[in-house]
Design a protein around this motif. Structure first.
Motif, PDB file in Angstrom:
ATOM      1  N   GLY A  67       0.823  -1.207   0.000  1.00 22.73           N
ATOM      2  CA  GLY A  67       0.000   0.000   0.000  1.00 22.73           C
ATOM      3  C   GLY A  67       0.856   1.255   0.000  1.00 22.73           C
ATOM      4  N   SER A  68       0.175   2.392   0.023  1.00 20.88           N
ATOM      5  CA  SER A  68       0.850   3.692  -0.023  1.00 20.88           C
ATOM      6  C   SER A  68       0.852   4.342   1.358  1.00 20.88           C
ATOM      7  N   GLY A  69       2.040   4.640   1.850  1.00 23.77           N
ATOM      8  CA  GLY A  69       2.179   5.329   3.126  1.00 23.77           C
ATOM      9  C   GLY A  69       2.666   6.754   2.917  1.00 23.77           C
ATOM     10  N   MET A  70       2.715   7.488   4.002  1.00 27.54           N
ATOM     11  CA  MET A  70       3.325   8.818   3.991  1.00 27.54           C
ATOM     12  C   MET A  70       4.290   8.880   5.171  1.00 27.54           C
ATOM     13  N   HIS A  71       5.391   8.131   5.067  1.00 26.75           N
ATOM     14  CA  HIS A  71       6.414   8.181   6.109  1.00 26.75           C
ATOM     15  C   HIS A  71       6.841   9.633   6.276  1.00 26.75           C
ATOM     16  N   THR A  72       6.873  10.096   7.516  1.00 29.06           N
ATOM     17  CA  THR A  72       7.169  11.510   7.757  1.00 29.06           C
ATOM     18  C   THR A  72       8.263  11.653   8.806  1.00 29.06           C
ATOM     19  N   HIS A  73       9.284  12.420   8.465  1.00 30.39           N
ATOM     20  CA  HIS A  73      10.383  12.708   9.383  1.00 30.39           C
ATOM     21  C   HIS A  73      10.001  13.912  10.240  1.00 30.39           C
ATOM     22  N   LEU A  74      10.230  13.792  11.545  1.00 33.29           N
ATOM     23  CA  LEU A  74       9.827  14.804  12.522  1.00 33.29           C
ATOM     24  C   LEU A  74      11.054  15.308  13.270  1.00 33.29           C
ATOM     25  N   SER A  75      11.090  16.604  13.545  1.00 31.56           N
ATOM     26  CA  SER A  75      12.177  17.157  14.363  1.00 31.56           C
ATOM     27  C   SER A  75      11.697  18.397  15.090  1.00 31.56           C
ATOM     28  N   LEU A  76      12.332  18.669  16.216  1.00 37.81           N
ATOM     29  CA  LEU A  76      12.062  19.879  16.996  1.00 37.81           C
ATOM     30  C   LEU A  76      13.317  20.734  17.019  1.00 37.81           C
ATOM     31  N   PHE A  77      13.131  22.029  16.828  1.00 31.19           N
ATOM     32  CA  PHE A  77      14.242  22.967  16.912  1.00 31.19           C
ATOM     33  C   PHE A  77      13.979  23.970  18.030  1.00 31.19           C
ATOM     34  N   GLU A  78      15.054  24.359  18.700  1.00 32.42           N
ATOM     35  CA  GLU A  78      15.029  25.470  19.645  1.00 32.42           C
ATOM     36  C   GLU A  78      15.860  26.576  19.012  1.00 32.42           C
ATOM     37  N   GLY A  79      15.180  27.518  18.363  1.00 28.64           N
ATOM     38  CA  GLY A  79      15.896  28.512  17.575  1.00 28.64           C
ATOM     39  C   GLY A  79      16.576  27.853  16.400  1.00 28.64           C
ATOM     40  N   GLU A  80      17.900  27.989  16.308  1.00 32.10           N
ATOM     41  CA  GLU A  80      18.658  27.374  15.224  1.00 32.10           C
ATOM     42  C   GLU A  80      19.213  26.002  15.608  1.00 32.10           C
ATOM     43  N   ARG A  81      18.969  25.558  16.828  1.00 32.18           N
ATOM     44  CA  ARG A  81      19.558  24.306  17.317  1.00 32.18           C
ATOM     45  C   ARG A  81      18.560  23.162  17.248  1.00 32.18           C
ATOM     46  N   ASN A  82      19.002  22.044  16.699  1.00 25.40           N
ATOM     47  CA  ASN A  82      18.169  20.850  16.648  1.00 25.40           C
ATOM     48  C   ASN A  82      18.089  20.234  18.038  1.00 25.40           C
ATOM     49  N   ALA A  83      16.889  20.236  18.610  1.00 23.22           N
ATOM     50  CA  ALA A  83      16.708  19.749  19.979  1.00 23.22           C
ATOM     51  C   ALA A  83      16.810  18.233  20.092  1.00 23.22           C
TER      52      ALA A  83
END
Length: 450
Positions: free
Chosen positions: A240-256
């Motif tokens: 079937g067809s999925g929508m794998h999605t990459h998630l990230s949180l940033f604090e300003g310019e920094r990847n949390a």
């Protein structure tokens, strides 16, 4: 009038654009559109466009039907590829408001905005990056019979079918001409199955982009005499067809999510976020997989010649594509992210991103502990082995998913009472209509037995 509104009005005049479409979605994620003349736009910016909210799925009851679509000038985009002899067209997304100007709680865009605002109060910006799969078909049979894919290609095949090859190229060009950046495009595993990956953006922009993507894909397909579908599982014996999605949180310019001292480079924030996605996965599955057909993708018929990478069990892993949440390998610190693999391409992206963010934030706020990861193919384990490792299955059909969601205070709080109640009512009606209908499968199996 702000500068963005002035820019929109000036662009309409300079490019002689005569068709401006205002877009929004209902609770189920169906795109809605109203066209306005450019001369009426200035008033629309000030007052909005009134409409009957009771005619839109989940928006309002009859006695409170007056609603207003307020154009968001930041989403203005010209569609140069659609105009033809009639000239260019353009679109803007709308926020839905009540007559007094307050946000409509049933507006999916508002649900996501509200969730993003809560994360922002803690200093976080939420970014998403979807990998969108879909099928390209020769036709859409009205009688429900199996459609014909446009090619017989497989994963990463350089398909020789001219429609499939030209289709992806034309779609990517169309998306880039309206400012939607594409990272990759390729043929997927099943015949006729395509994948186009959008570049990461903040979650609200991504949700808008997903809705635009669906429209563009279908328009390009029609222009080439074929059909595109985002149905999660069109074929019994194909993936079937999925929508794998990459998630990230940033604090300003920094990847949390990044911690250089951790063996997997995952920060405590990332670990708690993943733990939140896992602990609440069964509760939000009805939102990320909202159709009867969605569960035939998650729990497919066994296929001996195909590797099953469908993430149907609540687990996480490093580079493990059978896990619900995967931690990809990455080079740069700002690339740290996690991938949710259960959601399909037919979800409402506004509601789906809202519940995923809320689940992760709940994990952060309550400091959930991350359980051990899955190192092996989860599908290859026995039921007893999965139970021993704590890998619960996701709901196995829409009815079970709705029952789990109905008991979830977390989902109810995230969606708001009106969206939560409407969604459950609508989807239960869908399940009942499906469950009571006699299918060709039943006739084939039982007519000659009894």
């Amino acid at each position: 009038m702000d500068r963005q509104q002035e820019f929109v009005l000036r662009t309409l005049e300079e490019r002689d654009i005569r068709f401006l479409r205002l877009w929004f979605t209902d609770v189920l994620g169906t795109l809605k559109s109203v066209s306005v003349a450019p001369a009426e736009l200035e008033a629309a910016f000030e007052e909005g466009i009134g409409f009957d909210g009771s005619a839109i799925e989940g928006f309002a009851r009859v006695h409170e039907s007056d609603m207003v679509a307020v154009p968001d000038p930041g989403t203005f985009q010209v569609f140069p590829f659609e105009g033809g002899a009639s000239g260019e067209s353009a679109r803007m997304f709308c926020d839905i408001a009540m007559p007094d100007g307050s946000p409509a709680w049933a507006d999916p865009r508002h649900v996501l905005r509200r969730t993003l605002a809560k994360a922002a109060e803690r200093g976080f910006t939420f970014y998403t990056h979807p990998e969108i799969e879909f099928f390209l078909l020769e036709d859409l049979p009205a009688d429900g019979s199996e459609p014909r894919p446009v090619d017989s290609g497989g994963y990463f095949d350089n398909t020789t079918h001219p429609v499939a090859r030209d289709f992806r190229r034309q779609t990517v060009l169309a998306l880039e001409r309206i400012g939607i950046s594409v990272e990759f495009s390729h043929h997927e595993v099943a015949p006729g199955q395509q994948e186009i990956d959008l570049r990461y953006a903040d979650a609200l922009t991504t949700a808008d982009n997903v809705m635009t993507f669906r429209h563009v894909v279908k328009e390009v397909a029609l222009s080439q005499g074929v059909r595109a579908t985002f149905m999660p599982k069109p074929f019994t014996h194909q993936p079937g067809s999925g929508m794998h999605t990459h998630l990230s949180l940033f604090e300003g310019e920094r990847n949390a999510f990044h911690d250089p001292t951790d063996p997997m480079k995952l920060s405590p924030v990332a670990r708690s976020f993943i733990a939140g996605l896992l602990r609440h996965a069964r509760e939000y599955t009805a939102i990320t997989n909202q159709w009867v057909n969605s569960y035939k993708r998650l729990f497919p018929e066994p296929m001996a010649d195909n590797i099953n990478e469908v993430p149907a069990f609540v687990s996480w892993g490093h580079l493990n594509r059978s896990a619900l949440v995967r931690v990809p390998a990455y080079g740069k610190p700002n690339s740290a992210r996690v991938e949710i693999r259960s959601m399909d391409t037919a979800c409402n992206p506004y509601l789906a991103y809202a519940v995923l963010l809320a689940a992760g934030m709940k994990g952060i706020e309550e400091k959930y502990d991350l359980p051990p990861g899955a190192e092996d193919d989860v599908w290859a384990l026995s039921d007893a082995e999965r139970r021993a490792l704590g890998f619960e299955p996701l709901p196995q059909d829409l009815a079970e998913a709705l029952d789990v969601m109905a008991g979830s205070d977390f989902v109810a709080e995230t969606l708001g009472e009106s969206v939560f109640d409407f969604f459950l009512k609508n989807k239960r009606a869908e399940w009942e209509a499906y469950a009571r209908r006699v299918t060709p499968y039943e006739r084939r199996r039982y007519l000659n037995i009894f």
